[in-house]
Design a protein around this motif. Structure first.
Motif, PDB file in Angstrom:
ATOM      1  N   ARG A  97      -2.860 -19.698 -30.241  1.00 47.49           N
ATOM      2  CA  ARG A  97      -3.828 -20.774 -30.455  1.00 47.49           C
ATOM      3  C   ARG A  97      -3.873 -21.051 -31.967  1.00 47.49           C
ATOM      4  O   ARG A  97      -4.027 -20.120 -32.762  1.00 47.49           O
ATOM      5  CB  ARG A  97      -5.206 -20.336 -29.947  1.00 47.49           C
ATOM      6  CG  ARG A  97      -6.116 -21.509 -29.687  1.00 47.49           C
ATOM      7  CD  ARG A  97      -7.489 -21.042 -29.317  1.00 47.49           C
ATOM      8  NE  ARG A  97      -7.571 -20.539 -27.952  1.00 47.49           N
ATOM      9  CZ  ARG A  97      -8.568 -19.770 -27.512  1.00 47.49           C
ATOM     10  NH1 ARG A  97      -9.529 -19.408 -28.337  1.00 47.49           N
ATOM     11  NH2 ARG A  97      -8.599 -19.375 -26.279  1.00 47.49           N
ATOM     12  N   VAL A 198     -10.113 -18.392 -37.377  1.00 47.41           N
ATOM     13  CA  VAL A 198     -11.571 -18.491 -37.157  1.00 47.41           C
ATOM     14  C   VAL A 198     -11.916 -19.866 -36.564  1.00 47.41           C
ATOM     15  O   VAL A 198     -12.687 -19.967 -35.595  1.00 47.41           O
ATOM     16  CB  VAL A 198     -12.346 -18.248 -38.480  1.00 47.41           C
ATOM     17  CG1 VAL A 198     -13.826 -18.562 -38.310  1.00 47.41           C
ATOM     18  CG2 VAL A 198     -12.165 -16.819 -38.946  1.00 47.41           C
ATOM     19  N   CYS A 200     -10.064 -21.846 -34.807  1.00 50.53           N
ATOM     20  CA  CYS A 200      -9.602 -21.968 -33.419  1.00 50.53           C
ATOM     21  C   CYS A 200     -10.415 -21.095 -32.471  1.00 50.53           C
ATOM     22  O   CYS A 200     -10.447 -21.335 -31.264  1.00 50.53           O
ATOM     23  CB  CYS A 200      -8.115 -21.641 -33.328  1.00 50.53           C
ATOM     24  SG  CYS A 200      -7.108 -22.905 -34.092  1.00 50.53           S
ATOM     25  N   ARG A 201     -11.041 -20.045 -33.006  1.00 47.47           N
ATOM     26  CA  ARG A 201     -11.970 -19.239 -32.210  1.00 47.47           C
ATOM     27  C   ARG A 201     -13.234 -20.055 -31.926  1.00 47.47           C
ATOM     28  O   ARG A 201     -13.728 -20.105 -30.800  1.00 47.47           O
ATOM     29  CB  ARG A 201     -12.378 -17.984 -32.990  1.00 47.47           C
ATOM     30  CG  ARG A 201     -11.430 -16.832 -32.870  1.00 47.47           C
ATOM     31  CD  ARG A 201     -11.686 -16.147 -31.598  1.00 47.47           C
ATOM     32  NE  ARG A 201     -10.458 -15.461 -31.193  1.00 47.47           N
ATOM     33  CZ  ARG A 201     -10.406 -14.203 -30.874  1.00 47.47           C
ATOM     34  NH1 ARG A 201     -11.500 -13.498 -30.858  1.00 47.47           N
ATOM     35  NH2 ARG A 201      -9.285 -13.646 -30.494  1.00 47.47           N
ATOM     36  N   PRO A 204     -11.927 -24.027 -29.769  1.00 49.84           N
ATOM     37  CA  PRO A 204     -10.617 -23.802 -29.137  1.00 49.84           C
ATOM     38  C   PRO A 204      -9.788 -25.088 -28.992  1.00 49.84           C
ATOM     39  O   PRO A 204      -8.566 -25.019 -28.932  1.00 49.84           O
ATOM     40  CB  PRO A 204     -10.978 -23.231 -27.767  1.00 49.84           C
ATOM     41  CG  PRO A 204     -12.354 -22.681 -27.937  1.00 49.84           C
ATOM     42  CD  PRO A 204     -13.038 -23.532 -28.945  1.00 49.84           C
TER      43      PRO A 204
END
Lengths: 435, 162
Positions: A97, A198, A200-201, A204
């Motif tokens: 990701r 971070v 993409c956490r 998403p």
């Protein structure tokens, strides 16, 4: 009138000429420096000074390194080396990701090792990576920010035009500066990667995972890294082991890049001619910046203003780090309103003696100034990298790019804090090589 | 005025060709010096020639760089002014820079004259180098010509160059 007051007036006039007339930075510094020198010394002395400075700067052996390293970067760009670097990074991490954004930073880091300019790095990787990230539905707030900020690695990672200019202006060893830039550039790149992870956490949708690739494909892609690695190792290795001087390293780098690119049939004759034309343009601009700064510096020197500022700051009853933070704030602010390289060249005659008077290690201080200057290249409203990427992606709003960059500014600030807390990040390699 | 513009364009093309040739020569000389030094002795005078060639490369690219608007400037405020004001400021800008580079070219040519009449030669190769000084003066004059063309465009073209 008191000479120091004339110096202050000169700075005010320079700002007016720069901002109101929009005169090119190099020309403005030369013109104001010439007029100020005429006033303080004499018009005839000023005429002699500009003739001598223009001739001696243009014919200075040390400066010939600039066009050579710029040409090396352009040849690498026209030979498609950046595309193959990106492809390799993409094959290894593209399925994560945010993997394409991480691949962009990794490719930026590798391309920066053979290209000395942040705009060239941003333009190159923007042209290569943005279409890919669009294809896999990356949010533009992540993709544009990655390309804009990733370009800054070109300034810190050697060979770097900014480090060469600082070295020439302050008479510091370019080899030491190059060595000192390696670890901070890696740290900066790693913090960019952390920022992407971070982001993409938290969001998403920003960077959906790309398709998986087989181990065979991954290994095959490494072939694309070999040419860049060969150029970097030969050029920087040759420099470090004393096989050649920085200028010779530039010429050797050009020749190696040419041999590698022509032997793999990746560089066309048109690409070669374009590289020469672009290099002449950019290096002439840089030469003019340096010459303008030298002429302006002569004027400031006869007013004794830089030394008075340095003495005053050194006598202040505060920690040198408080003054350092103030200097960095000035650079950040200055970088917001004018081209960061121009601002750096303009202010070095004032702020470098100041740093030395405060007792900072000159190599470490030069790297700090470089890092802060690179931030200027990505801060609105005059962040040059932002406009490079905007030109590549005209459909994306400028506001989106500004917002996107803001995520990464924390990483830039973090890397500077780390460098202040651990000066060894910059000094460990040059100290190990030279002591 | 189109004639002046054409002369400027042709001269810039010729000068940039010479600058490019000298840049390639710089690479070849330096690489020849590295190889020669590693296997035998350094090429005599590389250091001097590189400096002089660098001067030609830069000076001969001055006009071309200006014509391509590649010199960095701070246009953040200027762009917010009305077009007429921008045109006026650009005019002042061109005049100041034109005067400066004409003066610089004249002074560098004078420096070249001094080097020529005194028979000054380089330290290692013992060759005259005033032609390179004249070359830099020529580059400054070409830049002045480009600035003059830009100024003329402001007056003679409908929209002017802003």
């Amino acid at each position: 009138m008191d000479a120091a007051l004339v110096g202050i007036l000169g700075i005010i006039v320079l700002l007016i000429v720069l901002f109101i007339l929009g005169m090119p930075v190099g020309f403005a510094m030369a013109v104001v420096g010439f007029c100020g020198f005429s006033y303080v010394i004499s018009p005839q002395a000023a005429l002699n000074m500009i003739a001598t400075d223009l001739w001696s700067t243009f014919s200075k052996y040390g400066l010939t390194v600039i066009p050579l390293f710029i040409l090396m970067g352009y040849l690498a760009f026209h030979a498609g080396i950046a595309e193959r670097l990106y492809d390799a990074a993409y094959k290894w991490v593209g399925h994560w990701r945010g993997g394409l954004a991480i691949a962009t930073i990794a490719a930026d880091e590798m391309f920066a090792a053979i290209c000395g300019s942040n705009t060239a790095t941003a333009a190159t990787m923007g042209a290569v990576a943005l279409p890919q990230m669009n294809k896999y539905n990356y949010d533009t707030r992540l993709s544009t920010g990655t390309v804009v900020t990733g370009g800054t690695l070109g300034t810190v990672m050697p060979p770097s035009v900014v480090l060469i200019i600082i070295g020439l202006q302050t008479e510091q060893s370019i080899v030491k500066l190059f060595l000192a830039g390696i670890l901070p550039a890696i740290v900066l790149g790693l913090l960019f990667v952390v920022t992407i992870i971070v982001l993409c956490r938290l969001y998403p949708d920003f960077g959906p995972a790309g398709p998986k690739t087989s181990l065979a494909e991954k290994l095959k892609s490494l072939l694309g890294v070999i040419e860049a690695l060969t150029i970097f190792v030969l050029v920087i290795g040759g420099l470090y082991f004393g096989v050649f001087t920085p200028t010779e390293a530039g010429a050797a780098g050009v020749l190696i890049t040419l041999v590698v690119s022509f032997s793999t049939r990746k560089l066309t004759w048109t690409g070669f001619i374009r590289s020469i034309g672009d290099t002449l343009k950019i290096s002439c601009m840089v030469y003019m910046l340096v010459t303008g700064a030298i002429i302006f510096g002569r004027f400031l020197a006869v007013t004794r203003l830089p030394f008075m500022v340095a003495d005053f700051a050194a006598s202040l009853p505060v920690s040198p780090y408080v003054i350092l933070v103030m200097v960095m704030a000035i650079y950040l602010l200055g970088g917001c309103f004018m081209d960061s390289l121009g601002f750096l060249v303009l202010t070095i005659p004032i702020f470098f003696p100041l740093g030395i008077a405060l007792g900072f290690d000159p190599i470490w201080y030069a790297i700090i100034l470089t890092m802060v200057t690179t931030m200027g290249a990505i801060t609105p409203p005059v962040g040059v990298n932002i406009y490079v990427v905007k030109a590549l992606a005209p459909d994306i709003k400028l506001g989106t790019i500004f917002k996107s960059v803001s995520f990464f500014l924390l990483a830039c600030i973090g890397s500077i804090i780390l460098l202040i807390l651990f000066p060894q990040l910059a000094l460990i390699i040059p100290n190990a090589m030279f002591d | 005025m189109p004639i002046l513009e054409k002369i400027s364009r042709l001269m810039n093309h010729a000068f940039i060709f010479v600058a490019g040739t000298f840049m390639v020569a710089m690479i070849l000389i330096t690489c020849a010096n590295i190889v020669s030094r590693l296997v035998w002795v350094p090429v005599k005078g590389t250091f001097e020639l590189m400096g002089f060639f660098g001067a030609v490369v830069t000076a001969f690219a001055l006009g071309y760089t200006q014509a391509k608007k590649a010199h960095i400037s701070v246009d953040i405020l200027v762009n917010r002014f009305p077009k007429r004001v921008q045109k006026f400021l650009n005019g002042i800008n061109s005049v100041i820079c034109m005067i400066f580079f004409t003066l610089a070219g004249w002074q560098i040519a004078k420096l070249g004259n001094t080097l020529r009449t005194s028979g000054e030669v380089t330290e290692t190769l013992r060759i005259i180098y005033y032609p390179f000084t004249y070359g830099v003066a020529l580059g400054c004059f070409l830049l002045s010509l480009v600035l003059l063309v830009e100024l003329a465009e402001l007056f003679f073209s409908e929209n002017g160059a802003t």
